[in-house]
Design a protein around this motif. Structure first.
Motif, mmCIF file in Angstrom:
data_model
loop_
_atom_site.group_PDB
_atom_site.id
_atom_site.type_symbol
_atom_site.label_atom_id
_atom_site.label_comp_id
_atom_site.label_asym_id
_atom_site.label_seq_id
_atom_site.Cartn_x
_atom_site.Cartn_y
_atom_site.Cartn_z
ATOM 1 N N CYS A 124 0.838 -1.203 0.000
ATOM 2 C CA CYS A 124 0.000 0.000 0.000
ATOM 3 C C CYS A 124 0.872 1.251 0.000
ATOM 4 O O CYS A 124 0.637 2.198 -0.763
ATOM 5 C CB CYS A 124 -0.918 -0.033 1.224
ATOM 6 N N ALA A 125 1.905 1.260 0.832
ATOM 7 C CA ALA A 125 2.815 2.409 0.900
ATOM 8 C C ALA A 125 3.531 2.607 -0.435
ATOM 9 O O ALA A 125 3.658 3.734 -0.924
ATOM 10 C CB ALA A 125 3.831 2.210 2.025
ATOM 11 N N LEU A 126 3.982 1.509 -1.041
ATOM 12 C CA LEU A 126 4.674 1.601 -2.326
ATOM 13 C C LEU A 126 3.759 2.175 -3.397
ATOM 14 O O LEU A 126 4.178 2.956 -4.248
ATOM 15 C CB LEU A 126 5.182 0.218 -2.758
ATOM 16 N N HIS A 127 2.504 1.765 -3.349
ATOM 17 C CA HIS A 127 1.537 2.266 -4.319
ATOM 18 C C HIS A 127 1.390 3.785 -4.199
ATOM 19 O O HIS A 127 1.416 4.502 -5.194
ATOM 20 C CB HIS A 127 0.194 1.576 -4.092
ATOM 21 N N LYS A 128 1.246 4.250 -2.968
ATOM 22 C CA LYS A 128 1.068 5.692 -2.757
ATOM 23 C C LYS A 128 2.316 6.459 -3.146
ATOM 24 O O LYS A 128 2.255 7.573 -3.682
ATOM 25 C CB LYS A 128 0.690 5.955 -1.304
ATOM 26 N N LEU A 129 3.460 5.854 -2.888
ATOM 27 C CA LEU A 129 4.713 6.499 -3.253
ATOM 28 C C LEU A 129 4.859 6.626 -4.760
ATOM 29 O O LEU A 129 5.222 7.672 -5.296
ATOM 30 C CB LEU A 129 5.885 5.686 -2.708
ATOM 31 N N GLN A 130 4.517 5.552 -5.449
ATOM 32 C CA GLN A 130 4.663 5.573 -6.901
ATOM 33 C C GLN A 130 3.717 6.577 -7.545
ATOM 34 O O GLN A 130 4.049 7.231 -8.531
ATOM 35 C CB GLN A 130 4.414 4.181 -7.466
ATOM 36 N N GLU A 131 2.549 6.693 -6.951
ATOM 37 C CA GLU A 131 1.549 7.639 -7.444
ATOM 38 C C GLU A 131 2.108 9.071 -7.459
ATOM 39 O O GLU A 131 1.886 9.838 -8.391
ATOM 40 C CB GLU A 131 0.362 7.595 -6.472
ATOM 41 N N LYS A 132 2.819 9.423 -6.398
ATOM 42 C CA LYS A 132 3.287 10.803 -6.256
ATOM 43 C C LYS A 132 4.637 11.050 -6.916
ATOM 44 O O LYS A 132 4.951 12.177 -7.296
ATOM 45 C CB LYS A 132 3.415 11.171 -4.767
ATOM 46 N N THR A 133 5.481 10.025 -7.015
ATOM 47 C CA THR A 133 6.846 10.250 -7.490
ATOM 48 C C THR A 133 7.220 9.435 -8.721
ATOM 49 O O THR A 133 8.247 9.696 -9.338
ATOM 50 C CB THR A 133 7.876 9.886 -6.393
ATOM 51 N N GLY A 134 6.442 8.413 -9.028
ATOM 52 C CA GLY A 134 6.793 7.539 -10.135
ATOM 53 C C GLY A 134 7.893 6.541 -9.784
ATOM 54 O O GLY A 134 8.250 5.692 -10.597
ATOM 55 N N VAL A 135 8.416 6.610 -8.572
ATOM 56 C CA VAL A 135 9.522 5.733 -8.183
ATOM 57 C C VAL A 135 8.982 4.401 -7.665
ATOM 58 O O VAL A 135 8.053 4.364 -6.868
ATOM 59 C CB VAL A 135 10.396 6.402 -7.098
ATOM 60 N N LYS A 136 9.575 3.309 -8.159
ATOM 61 C CA LYS A 136 9.040 1.993 -7.836
ATOM 62 C C LYS A 136 9.764 1.288 -6.689
ATOM 63 O O LYS A 136 9.147 0.535 -5.942
ATOM 64 C CB LYS A 136 9.106 1.091 -9.070
ATOM 65 N N SER A 137 11.079 1.442 -6.596
ATOM 66 C CA SER A 137 11.776 0.716 -5.537
ATOM 67 C C SER A 137 12.768 1.609 -4.813
ATOM 68 O O SER A 137 13.951 1.543 -5.053
ATOM 69 C CB SER A 137 12.484 -0.513 -6.103
ATOM 70 N N PRO A 138 12.260 2.441 -3.961
ATOM 71 C CA PRO A 138 13.105 3.363 -3.217
ATOM 72 C C PRO A 138 13.559 2.673 -1.933
ATOM 73 O O PRO A 138 13.213 1.515 -1.694
ATOM 74 C CB PRO A 138 12.133 4.455 -2.844
ATOM 75 N N TYR A 139 14.302 3.399 -1.120
ATOM 76 C CA TYR A 139 14.505 2.922 0.241
ATOM 77 C C TYR A 139 13.229 3.214 1.018
ATOM 78 O O TYR A 139 12.786 4.366 1.103
ATOM 79 C CB TYR A 139 15.693 3.614 0.902
ATOM 80 N N LEU A 140 12.634 2.177 1.574
ATOM 81 C CA LEU A 140 11.359 2.331 2.289
ATOM 82 C C LEU A 140 11.430 1.608 3.620
ATOM 83 O O LEU A 140 11.859 0.454 3.691
ATOM 84 C CB LEU A 140 10.225 1.736 1.454
ATOM 85 N N GLU A 141 11.025 2.299 4.666
ATOM 86 C CA GLU A 141 11.127 1.722 6.010
ATOM 87 C C GLU A 141 9.907 2.137 6.813
ATOM 88 O O GLU A 141 9.388 3.236 6.643
ATOM 89 C CB GLU A 141 12.412 2.247 6.668
ATOM 90 N N GLN A 142 9.444 1.244 7.665
ATOM 91 C CA GLN A 142 8.292 1.618 8.483
ATOM 92 C C GLN A 142 8.728 2.557 9.601
ATOM 93 O O GLN A 142 9.747 2.336 10.250
ATOM 94 C CB GLN A 142 7.654 0.369 9.090
ATOM 95 N N LEU A 143 7.947 3.601 9.797
ATOM 96 C CA LEU A 143 8.275 4.586 10.826
ATOM 97 C C LEU A 143 7.535 4.292 12.117
ATOM 98 O O LEU A 143 8.064 4.486 13.208
ATOM 99 C CB LEU A 143 7.907 5.989 10.330
ATOM 100 N N GLY A 144 6.306 3.836 12.019
ATOM 101 C CA GLY A 144 5.499 3.566 13.206
ATOM 102 C C GLY A 144 4.040 3.721 12.871
ATOM 103 O O GLY A 144 3.683 3.891 11.696
ATOM 104 N N SER A 145 3.203 3.647 13.878
ATOM 105 C CA SER A 145 1.781 3.845 13.621
ATOM 106 C C SER A 145 1.190 4.784 14.651
ATOM 107 O O SER A 145 1.649 4.856 15.782
ATOM 108 C CB SER A 145 1.049 2.503 13.615
ATOM 109 N N TRP A 146 0.200 5.514 14.207
ATOM 110 C CA TRP A 146 -0.474 6.476 15.067
ATOM 111 C C TRP A 146 -1.969 6.179 14.998
ATOM 112 O O TRP A 146 -2.556 6.179 13.910
ATOM 113 C CB TRP A 146 -0.220 7.900 14.569
ATOM 114 N N GLY A 147 -2.587 5.927 16.135
ATOM 115 C CA GLY A 147 -4.009 5.632 16.109
ATOM 116 C C GLY A 147 -4.695 6.180 17.339
ATOM 117 O O GLY A 147 -4.203 6.008 18.448
ATOM 118 N N SER A 148 -5.801 6.861 17.145
ATOM 119 C CA SER A 148 -6.557 7.383 18.283
ATOM 120 C C SER A 148 -7.952 7.781 17.836
ATOM 121 O O SER A 148 -8.249 7.859 16.641
ATOM 122 C CB SER A 148 -5.856 8.597 18.892
ATOM 123 N N ALA A 149 -8.776 8.072 18.815
ATOM 124 C CA ALA A 149 -10.144 8.502 18.519
ATOM 125 C C ALA A 149 -10.171 9.925 17.992
ATOM 126 O O ALA A 149 -11.083 10.335 17.283
ATOM 127 C CB ALA A 149 -11.001 8.391 19.780
#
Lengths: 241, 241
Positions: free
Chosen positions: B67-92
DNA sequence: TTGACATAGTTGCACATAACAACTTAGTAA
DNA sequence: TTACTAAGTTGTTATGTGCAACTATGTCAA
């Protein structure tokens, strides 16, 4: 973030869960807490051991961390441990019931502090010793890989932060501190180097009193900033392999 | 993981989204990509700048990273960048439309590689220079805090890994490499020390050819293991502040 | 009372590496 | 052919860690 023209409710959402990797030291060995999966008909991975966790309750939990703390307290009775987010795992395949994403936290706490909530003994729990990069047993879901990541993170942070100190109660001797570092790192730690590094990093401050035993009494210390990790400027590595 | 007696469908689930923090270096300065929120009636934070992202599509995305790669490619056209998970944020409270949890990734890529997908120009995008620990502007949702975390992580990893190398194209000179490290770290980096560390860490290997200019030609290098980060044994810190 | 024992805590040396600065090299351009 | 610029090297110094030997201070048993 949500795209524009969709009515937010329109398309199917993944399940959202939180899991917690809970570490402690028992008998000079690192242990992790696991729970046994129920054996019902429709249950995935029945009877297997898994990390404690469960669905986010959007009524009860105001955020992900609150949810993790709730699950932790349920299993250990501990209210304010060291708790850090480990990462999230989400895919179509990790749970046979459908697309799920889990937010994983990891906690470390002193064994002495643990008193499982008597109300929540519905599920069987167990402490498993960590050997190498796992516990030598396949876990439910993708929890084997998650646990491996947690162990790696714990070991790695022990190289350059005060993390293992949270395995001890409020006051402790420098020898005890050195010992939990050695247990987590899985290798001996030099006494002299450890002491100078810990003291010059400002990790601890003297507490009142000493710990007596069959030998020379040891000065008690406490963490200088118990709310945050303290970082070491350098790592401590043995010179030769 | 899901608890037992509940039918999984029974209770309300949070929304699940993925956001991506995309870094590049433009004109000797670190930049981050943002998108403008739509201005519709029911939209939260209309017209404000936000991190690119959106709902997880459980039909299309097999996992969070896809999903992240898809969104990245949409904005930059780049298919295989350096990609790393940063964390998650969730709340009401982070989204007025209800309980949401976002899984955040961060990517870094060479500016030269960017060609936004022409099909997806529905939303306005912009590159913003990073100053200090942010971009000096309030973002939609909790994205200000998320961006701050991403910048901290990037800087921190630049101290002891090869991360900034992914801001360059496949081959580069050691001076160029030193320069992107200095840009990311926000401070000068010693030439001699940098070279010996980079070479002895086995980060790079010689590539064919040299880069010519108005002075002595420079040897070209490439990453020895472009798939993984390489770690430095120590950090490089200036001796006096 | 005293001496063995055990662990706490200190000291000193050797060695590796980083920071800093000065130097040499190899090209371009006027 | 000479000035200029950036690449790349060399050497000196400071710092901190690994290692090992040493001293200090209590308990406990004879």
């Amino acid at each position: 973030m949500p795209k524009s023209p969709h009515s937010s409710q329109a398309f199917p959402r993944p399940f959202t869960t939180v899991d917690v990797v809970i570490f402690t030291v028992i008998d000079d060995q690192l242990h992790v807490l696991l729970v046994k999966r129920p054996t019902g008909e429709a249950e995935p991975y029945p009877g297997m051991w898994a990390l404690p966790g469960g669905y986010v309750d959007i009524e009860r939990d105001k955020d992900l961390e609150a949810c993790a703390l709730h699950k932790l307290q349920e299993k250990t009775g501990v209210k304010s441990p060291y708790l850090e987010q480990l990462g999230s795992w989400g895919s179509a395949s990790r749970d046979p019931r459908g697309w799920t994403a889990t937010h994983v936290y990891f906690a470390i706490l002193p064994h002495a502090a643990i008193k499982p909530d008597p109300d929540s003994h519905a599920t069987e729990i167990g402490w498993f010793p960590v050997k190498g990069d796992g516990i030598g047993r396949k876990l439910a879901f993708d929890h084997t890989a998650i646990l491996e990541t947690a162990i790696t993170r714990l070991r790695s942070k022990a190289e350059y932060t005060s993390l293992p100190a949270y395995l001890l109660t409020e006051t402790f001797t420098l020898s005890e501190l050195q010992h939990v570092f050695a247990v987590v790192l899985g290798r001996p730690v030099d006494k002299s180097g450890f002491r100078t590094r810990v003291l010059s990093a400002g990790l601890v401050e003297e507490a009142d009193g000493v710990k007596t035993g069959a030998s020379r009494p040891a000065q008690l210390y406490r963490l200088k900033s118990p709310k945050n990790l303290t970082f070491f400027p350098r790592t401590f590595n043995p010179r030769k392999e």
